[in-house]
Scaffold this active site. Structure first.
Site, PDB file in Angstrom:
ATOM      1  N   ARG A   2      91.971  34.623 -35.795  1.00 36.75           N
ATOM      2  CA  ARG A   2      91.862  34.918 -34.365  1.00 36.75           C
ATOM      3  C   ARG A   2      91.822  33.636 -33.533  1.00 36.75           C
ATOM      4  O   ARG A   2      92.198  33.639 -32.370  1.00 36.75           O
ATOM      5  CB  ARG A   2      90.574  35.709 -34.079  1.00 36.75           C
ATOM      6  CG  ARG A   2      90.538  37.106 -34.675  1.00 36.75           C
ATOM      7  CD  ARG A   2      89.380  37.889 -34.076  1.00 36.75           C
ATOM      8  NE  ARG A   2      89.026  39.088 -34.814  1.00 36.75           N
ATOM      9  CZ  ARG A   2      89.620  40.267 -34.664  1.00 36.75           C
ATOM     10  NH1 ARG A   2      90.601  40.395 -33.826  1.00 36.75           N
ATOM     11  NH2 ARG A   2      89.238  41.312 -35.364  1.00 36.75           N
TER      12      ARG A   2
ATOM     13  N   ASP B  90     101.234  48.516 -30.765  1.00 38.26           N
ATOM     14  CA  ASP B  90     102.028  48.652 -31.982  1.00 38.26           C
ATOM     15  C   ASP B  90     102.482  50.110 -32.062  1.00 38.26           C
ATOM     16  O   ASP B  90     103.443  50.485 -31.405  1.00 38.26           O
ATOM     17  CB  ASP B  90     101.115  48.228 -33.146  1.00 38.26           C
ATOM     18  CG  ASP B  90     101.817  48.145 -34.475  1.00 38.26           C
ATOM     19  OD1 ASP B  90     103.029  47.963 -34.492  1.00 38.26           O
ATOM     20  OD2 ASP B  90     101.140  48.253 -35.520  1.00 38.26           O
TER      21      ASP B  90
ATOM     22  N   ASP C  29      94.041  39.238 -35.645  1.00 41.32           N
ATOM     23  CA  ASP C  29      93.526  38.873 -36.961  1.00 41.32           C
ATOM     24  C   ASP C  29      94.318  39.481 -38.108  1.00 41.32           C
ATOM     25  O   ASP C  29      95.059  40.445 -37.947  1.00 41.32           O
ATOM     26  CB  ASP C  29      92.080  39.353 -37.108  1.00 41.32           C
ATOM     27  CG  ASP C  29      92.000  40.873 -37.313  1.00 41.32           C
ATOM     28  OD1 ASP C  29      92.578  41.604 -36.485  1.00 41.32           O
ATOM     29  OD2 ASP C  29      91.407  41.310 -38.306  1.00 41.32           O
TER      30      ASP C  29
ATOM     31  N   LYS D 131     105.232  45.725 -29.473  1.00 38.83           N
ATOM     32  CA  LYS D 131     106.061  45.864 -30.677  1.00 38.83           C
ATOM     33  C   LYS D 131     106.700  47.247 -30.634  1.00 38.83           C
ATOM     34  O   LYS D 131     106.249  48.177 -31.301  1.00 38.83           O
ATOM     35  CB  LYS D 131     105.129  45.768 -31.891  1.00 38.83           C
ATOM     36  CG  LYS D 131     105.585  44.883 -33.017  1.00 38.83           C
ATOM     37  CD  LYS D 131     104.783  45.166 -34.245  1.00 38.83           C
ATOM     38  CE  LYS D 131     103.676  44.180 -34.484  1.00 38.83           C
ATOM     39  NZ  LYS D 131     102.954  44.443 -35.739  1.00 38.83           N
TER      40      LYS D 131
ATOM     41  N   PHE E 298     104.122  41.508 -38.519  1.00 42.50           N
ATOM     42  CA  PHE E 298     102.685  41.433 -38.323  1.00 42.50           C
ATOM     43  C   PHE E 298     102.333  40.019 -37.885  1.00 42.50           C
ATOM     44  O   PHE E 298     102.697  39.046 -38.536  1.00 42.50           O
ATOM     45  CB  PHE E 298     101.942  41.802 -39.615  1.00 42.50           C
ATOM     46  CG  PHE E 298     100.469  41.992 -39.385  1.00 42.50           C
ATOM     47  CD1 PHE E 298      99.990  43.196 -38.882  1.00 42.50           C
ATOM     48  CD2 PHE E 298      99.570  40.967 -39.650  1.00 42.50           C
ATOM     49  CE1 PHE E 298      98.639  43.375 -38.639  1.00 42.50           C
ATOM     50  CE2 PHE E 298      98.217  41.132 -39.410  1.00 42.50           C
ATOM     51  CZ  PHE E 298      97.752  42.341 -38.907  1.00 42.50           C
ATOM     52  N   VAL E 299     101.638  39.915 -36.757  1.00 44.71           N
ATOM     53  CA  VAL E 299     101.353  38.594 -36.189  1.00 44.71           C
ATOM     54  C   VAL E 299      99.846  38.326 -36.124  1.00 44.71           C
ATOM     55  O   VAL E 299      99.045  39.258 -36.090  1.00 44.71           O
ATOM     56  CB  VAL E 299     101.961  38.451 -34.770  1.00 44.71           C
ATOM     57  CG1 VAL E 299     103.478  38.419 -34.831  1.00 44.71           C
ATOM     58  CG2 VAL E 299     101.497  39.564 -33.837  1.00 44.71           C
TER      59      VAL E 299
ATOM     60  N   GLU F 127      95.173  44.651 -23.085  1.00 45.95           N
ATOM     61  CA  GLU F 127      95.337  44.785 -24.533  1.00 45.95           C
ATOM     62  C   GLU F 127      96.034  43.564 -25.130  1.00 45.95           C
ATOM     63  O   GLU F 127      96.839  42.913 -24.464  1.00 45.95           O
ATOM     64  CB  GLU F 127      96.186  46.028 -24.843  1.00 45.95           C
ATOM     65  CG  GLU F 127      95.389  47.249 -25.227  1.00 45.95           C
ATOM     66  CD  GLU F 127      94.805  47.175 -26.641  1.00 45.95           C
ATOM     67  OE1 GLU F 127      94.686  46.071 -27.223  1.00 45.95           O
ATOM     68  OE2 GLU F 127      94.460  48.242 -27.158  1.00 45.95           O
ATOM     69  N   ASP F 128      95.729  43.307 -26.383  1.00 42.96           N
ATOM     70  CA  ASP F 128      96.400  42.217 -27.081  1.00 42.96           C
ATOM     71  C   ASP F 128      97.812  42.617 -27.525  1.00 42.96           C
ATOM     72  O   ASP F 128      98.777  41.907 -27.297  1.00 42.96           O
ATOM     73  CB  ASP F 128      95.573  41.757 -28.297  1.00 42.96           C
ATOM     74  CG  ASP F 128      95.099  42.914 -29.178  1.00 42.96           C
ATOM     75  OD1 ASP F 128      95.415  44.087 -28.878  1.00 42.96           O
ATOM     76  OD2 ASP F 128      94.401  42.649 -30.175  1.00 42.96           O
TER      77      ASP F 128
ATOM     78  N   LYS G 143      88.305  43.299 -30.632  1.00 42.39           N
ATOM     79  CA  LYS G 143      88.026  41.904 -30.371  1.00 42.39           C
ATOM     80  C   LYS G 143      89.308  41.139 -30.023  1.00 42.39           C
ATOM     81  O   LYS G 143      89.259  40.058 -29.462  1.00 42.39           O
ATOM     82  CB  LYS G 143      87.423  41.250 -31.634  1.00 42.39           C
ATOM     83  CG  LYS G 143      86.188  41.913 -32.155  1.00 42.39           C
ATOM     84  CD  LYS G 143      85.891  41.347 -33.559  1.00 42.39           C
ATOM     85  CE  LYS G 143      84.887  42.241 -34.262  1.00 42.39           C
ATOM     86  NZ  LYS G 143      84.855  41.997 -35.698  1.00 42.39           N
ATOM     87  N   GLY G 144      90.449  41.703 -30.387  1.00 48.78           N
ATOM     88  CA  GLY G 144      91.708  40.968 -30.305  1.00 48.78           C
ATOM     89  C   GLY G 144      92.103  40.499 -28.918  1.00 48.78           C
ATOM     90  O   GLY G 144      92.802  39.505 -28.769  1.00 48.78           O
TER      91      GLY G 144
HETATM   92  P1  IMP Z   1      98.234  50.596 -32.444  1.00 53.39           P
HETATM   93  O1  IMP Z   1      97.206  51.663 -32.313  1.00 53.39           O
HETATM   94  O2  IMP Z   1      99.093  50.804 -33.679  1.00 53.39           O
HETATM   95  O3  IMP Z   1      99.068  50.366 -31.210  1.00 53.39           O
HETATM   96  O4  IMP Z   1      97.491  49.261 -32.812  1.00 53.39           O
HETATM   97  C1  IMP Z   1      96.664  48.629 -31.963  1.00 53.39           C
HETATM   98  C2  IMP Z   1      95.795  47.636 -32.674  1.00 53.39           C
HETATM   99  O5  IMP Z   1      96.230  47.334 -33.994  1.00 53.39           O
HETATM  100  C3  IMP Z   1      95.825  46.332 -31.928  1.00 53.39           C
HETATM  101  O6  IMP Z   1      94.915  46.321 -30.859  1.00 53.39           O
HETATM  102  C4  IMP Z   1      95.511  45.339 -33.020  1.00 53.39           C
HETATM  103  O7  IMP Z   1      94.127  45.229 -33.173  1.00 53.39           O
HETATM  104  C5  IMP Z   1      96.108  45.966 -34.267  1.00 53.39           C
HETATM  105  N1  IMP Z   1      97.446  45.391 -34.542  1.00 53.39           N
HETATM  106  C6  IMP Z   1      98.632  45.995 -34.382  1.00 53.39           C
HETATM  107  N2  IMP Z   1      99.652  45.170 -34.724  1.00 53.39           N
HETATM  108  C7  IMP Z   1      99.078  44.006 -35.088  1.00 53.39           C
HETATM  109  C8  IMP Z   1      99.613  42.736 -35.519  1.00 53.39           C
HETATM  110  O8  IMP Z   1     100.829  42.488 -35.646  1.00 53.39           O
HETATM  111  N3  IMP Z   1      98.679  41.785 -35.807  1.00 53.39           N
HETATM  112  C9  IMP Z   1      97.345  41.978 -35.680  1.00 53.39           C
HETATM  113  N4  IMP Z   1      96.811  43.135 -35.267  1.00 53.39           N
HETATM  114  C10 IMP Z   1      97.672  44.146 -34.975  1.00 53.39           C
END
Ligand code: IMP
Length: 186
Positions: free
Chosen positions: A170, A108, A164, A136, A157-158, A104-105, A47-48
């Protein structure tokens, strides 16, 4: 459970509304130029990415179609992903032979997107590129080729603008960092 003004939980605004607006316009203009003469399929991950997708599509001047996916990771916590991805909502139309841009939002660890990219490539798009509002890099576990990036942010963490913590925040119009006590529970 406390339900105060959401903004009271924010320690610091990392990226303000106007900064986001400018960046989205810039990305939209680049995409419109790069895909000129073609039709782009934007695939957003719920949803982000919802606010980013909604703003970005309106900053693009070439024809676009949109599709939405929703994925969840197993076994993660509120602030960590696990890398095991489950598709909750799949594409609603074929992307075969199409120019696809994943919207993508935040990237990470990259684990979610790594899975998604492999999944989407299996559907034989003409091209597949990645656009993320936030990056990030400090926490990256797998290499992800990012074609369009809004902002690089530190390892914090944002929340806000779609992102969220425990499904909340959100709807904040900016990207911020929560006060430490918010993570301590209710
Ligand atoms: P990844 O698989 O670790 O790259 O994470 C991707 C997902 O984790 C993102 O689409 C977000 O939904 C969530 N996420 C990662 N970092 C943050 C953050 O700082 N705040 C909120 N959601 C995050």
């Amino acid at each position: 459970m406390h339900i105060p003004e959401l903004a009271n939980d924010v320690a610091e605004v990392l990226i303000g509304e106007e900064q986001i607006r400018q960046k989205v316009i810039e990305l939209g203009a680049r995409l419109s130029a790069d895909y000129l003469g073609r039709e782009l399929t934007l695939v957003s991950v719920l949803k982000g990415s919802l606010p980013f997708m909604a703003d970005l599509m309106r900053a693009i001047s070439i024809p676009v179609t949109i599709d939405l996916m929703e994925v969840s990771s197993y076994g993660g916590t509120a602030t960590e992903t696990s890398g095991l991805v489950r598709i909750l909502k799949d594409l609603s139309a074929s992307i075969e032979g199409r120019d696809v841009l994943v919207v993508e939002d935040i990237i990470d660890t990259g684990l979610t997107l790594n899975y998604l990219v492999r999944y989407l490539k299996g559907k034989n798009p003409r091209s597949l590129r990645i656009c993320t509002l936030l990056d990030k890099p400090a926490r990256r576990l797998v290499e992800i080729p990012i074609d369009y990036r809004g902002f690089e942010i530190p390892d914090q963490f944002v929340v806000g603008y779609g992102l969220d913590y425990g499904e909340r925040y959100r709807n904040l119009p900016y990207i911020g960092v929560l006060k430490p006590e918010v993570y301590g529970g209710t």
